[in-house]
Design an enzyme around this catalytic site. Sequence first.
Site, short mmCIF file in Angstrom:
data_model
loop_
_atom_site.label_atom_id
_atom_site.label_comp_id
_atom_site.label_asym_id
_atom_site.label_seq_id
_atom_site.Cartn_x
_atom_site.Cartn_y
_atom_site.Cartn_z
N ARG A 166 -22.18 -7.47 26.62
CA ARG A 166 -21.06 -6.61 26.98
C ARG A 166 -19.74 -7.27 26.61
NH1 ARG A 166 -18.51 -9.37 30.66
NH2 ARG A 166 -19.62 -10.47 32.31
N THR B 56 -18.23 -12.89 34.94
CA THR B 56 -18.06 -12.17 36.20
C THR B 56 -19.26 -12.44 37.09
OG1 THR B 56 -17.35 -10.07 37.19
CG2 THR B 56 -19.17 -9.97 35.60
N GLY C 298 -16.95 -3.48 31.92
CA GLY C 298 -17.36 -4.18 30.70
C GLY C 298 -18.49 -3.42 30.06
N ALA D 31 -18.47 -2.44 37.94
CA ALA D 31 -18.90 -3.09 39.18
C ALA D 31 -17.78 -2.95 40.19
CB ALA D 31 -19.22 -4.56 38.94
N CYS E 269 -13.37 -12.61 35.04
CA CYS E 269 -13.01 -11.93 33.78
C CYS E 269 -12.04 -12.77 32.96
CB CYS E 269 -12.44 -10.54 34.05
SG CYS E 269 -13.57 -9.48 34.99
#
Length: 227
Positions: A77, A82, A146, A159, A175
């Site tokens: 991704r 994360t 993402g 998320a 991130c």
Amino acid sequence: MRPGYLLDLPQTDYLQALALQHRAVAARREGRLDRDLVVMLEHPPVFTLGRRGGRENLLVPEEVLKAKSISIVPIERGGDITYHGPGQLVVYPIIDLNAAHLAVVAFVGALEQAMVATAAHWDLPARGDAVHRGAWIGQRKLGSVGITVRRGISFHGLALNVAADLTPFTWINPCGIQACAMTTLSQETGVEVPMTTVRREMARHLSALLDLAFEDIHPERLTSLLE
């Protein structure tokens, strides 16, 4: 509205969910899956690394994570490092962007707005951000986005922190953003926010934003479509 499937799963191992996404993307591209699919779930604790990498944004030794049995998984991704864990709603939209006439930037914006609209159910003033994509309340990050697009089919997704333990976020620059303060719906409202309600609101807003009329699908039926 276009027909779509909604798969509502319990807590699911990250690699198991990733394999499901890969199979669904292939099936959607080949026509065995005849409509878009949105998967909702939670994960056990795991860190993921996007295409930008992110180990340099890990602030504790990897031995600390190993001692807690938390894996670090490199994936395809977009974005940086994360964290996923219980109390966080993760949504994976497997969308044929060409059939939906959706540009990638517009699609990412729709995922942001789904989080913003979900937060508004609790009168929280969340917003998107064109630079640091996700959902924000003031300077606090409530949710992340993402995605990956493979031959026009999207996967990975968003998320949203509902009632997650935020401690693991302090072990990283989330991130890739230094000194990024994370938050949750429960922390912002001061009350326990039910995950079932968040799932319902998220599905409602994704339906409107992606122009999808959802049909709930059982995991066994989906498995038969992906074979």
